[in-house]
Design a protein around this motif. Structure first.
Motif, short mmCIF file in Angstrom:
data_model
loop_
_atom_site.label_atom_id
_atom_site.label_comp_id
_atom_site.label_asym_id
_atom_site.label_seq_id
_atom_site.Cartn_x
_atom_site.Cartn_y
_atom_site.Cartn_z
N GLN A 97 0.83 -1.19 0.00
CA GLN A 97 0.00 0.00 0.00
C GLN A 97 0.88 1.26 0.00
O GLN A 97 0.63 2.19 -0.75
N LEU A 98 1.91 1.27 0.84
CA LEU A 98 2.84 2.41 0.87
C LEU A 98 3.55 2.57 -0.46
O LEU A 98 3.69 3.67 -0.98
N ARG A 99 4.00 1.47 -0.99
CA ARG A 99 4.77 1.49 -2.24
C ARG A 99 3.96 2.08 -3.38
O ARG A 99 4.48 2.83 -4.20
N THR A 102 2.78 6.29 -2.14
CA THR A 102 3.61 7.23 -1.40
C THR A 102 4.62 7.90 -2.32
O THR A 102 5.29 7.23 -3.10
N ILE A 107 8.31 9.23 1.55
CA ILE A 107 9.18 8.11 1.94
C ILE A 107 10.37 8.62 2.73
O ILE A 107 10.75 8.03 3.75
N LEU A 110 9.18 9.34 6.12
CA LEU A 110 9.04 8.07 6.84
C LEU A 110 10.40 7.58 7.33
O LEU A 110 10.51 7.02 8.42
N VAL A 125 10.96 0.78 5.90
CA VAL A 125 11.24 2.01 5.16
C VAL A 125 12.51 1.88 4.32
O VAL A 125 12.57 2.41 3.21
N LEU A 128 11.48 -0.18 1.38
CA LEU A 128 10.58 0.66 0.58
C LEU A 128 11.37 1.70 -0.21
O LEU A 128 11.08 1.94 -1.39
#
Length: 195
Positions: A97-99, A102, A107, A110, A125, A128
């Motif tokens: 979901q972040l990938r 975001t 990032i 984060l 992180v 990511l």
């Protein structure tokens, strides 16, 4: 399992090779390990306050190198290595979901918040950052600042206040770091949306 890992990490602080173990734990924490380096760093710095800054430097350097390993893992081996690691920790869905949603700026934010407060976990992180192809030099600079700030601030607190601050740190560090992370996120949002 987590409790056994924590107890094992704490037992390392009493060994002559504790500084080497601190570097190892800080390195792997930034890419794959569950237990933060703080659980080894704090007892070491309390036992030898004269070496608190030295230990902070070791932890910072090893953590940044571990972060680089996490970045490389995300950049070059996401499908084959990083994905199974994230799945093992139950972080794959959140990671995906972040990938997908975001930005590079978010990032990096984060990275700073995870470096300071472990929110989200640093290993997520760093992987990511590599999977999202964040500039490696910007990543390294951010990691040095975030991780260095955390360990050197702890060293300063421990040198200045000693044993009483340890209990305060152990009970409230997550809350303090979370508050600092919230302030950073708020400042980012204000800057990004209103400036």
């Amino acid at each position: 399992m987590l409790r056994r890992l924590y107890d094992w990490t704490m037992s390392l602080a009493a060994r002559k090779s504790a500084e080497v173990w601190l570097a190892v734990i800080a390195f792997v924490e930034s890419s794959v390990f569950l237990v933060p380096a703080d659980v080894l760093y704090l007892p070491m710095a309390l036992a030898r306050p004269d070496r608190a800054y030295r230990y902070a430097l070791v932890a910072t350097l090893a953590s940044v190198l571990g972060g680089i390993a996490g970045w490389l893992l995300g950049y070059y081996a996401y499908e084959t290595l990083a994905k199974p690691i994230l799945e093992m920790y139950g972080k794959l869905d959140a990671f995906e979901q972040l990938r997908g949603s975001t930005s590079a700026d978010a990032i990096l934010l984060l990275l700073v918040t995870s470096g300071l407060a472990h929110l989200p976990p640093i290993k997520v992180v760093t992987i990511l950052s590599g999977a999202a192809a964040i500039n490696i030099w910007l990543f390294i600079a951010s990691a040095i600042i975030a991780r260095g700030a955390r360990f050197f601030f702890l060293a300063w607190l421990l040198r200045r206040y000693g044993e009483p601050i340890r209990h305060f740190i152990e009970k409230r560090l997550g809350l303090i770091a979370s508050a600092a992370a919230a302030v950073l996120i708020l400042l980012y949002a204000l800057f990004h949306y209103y400036v």
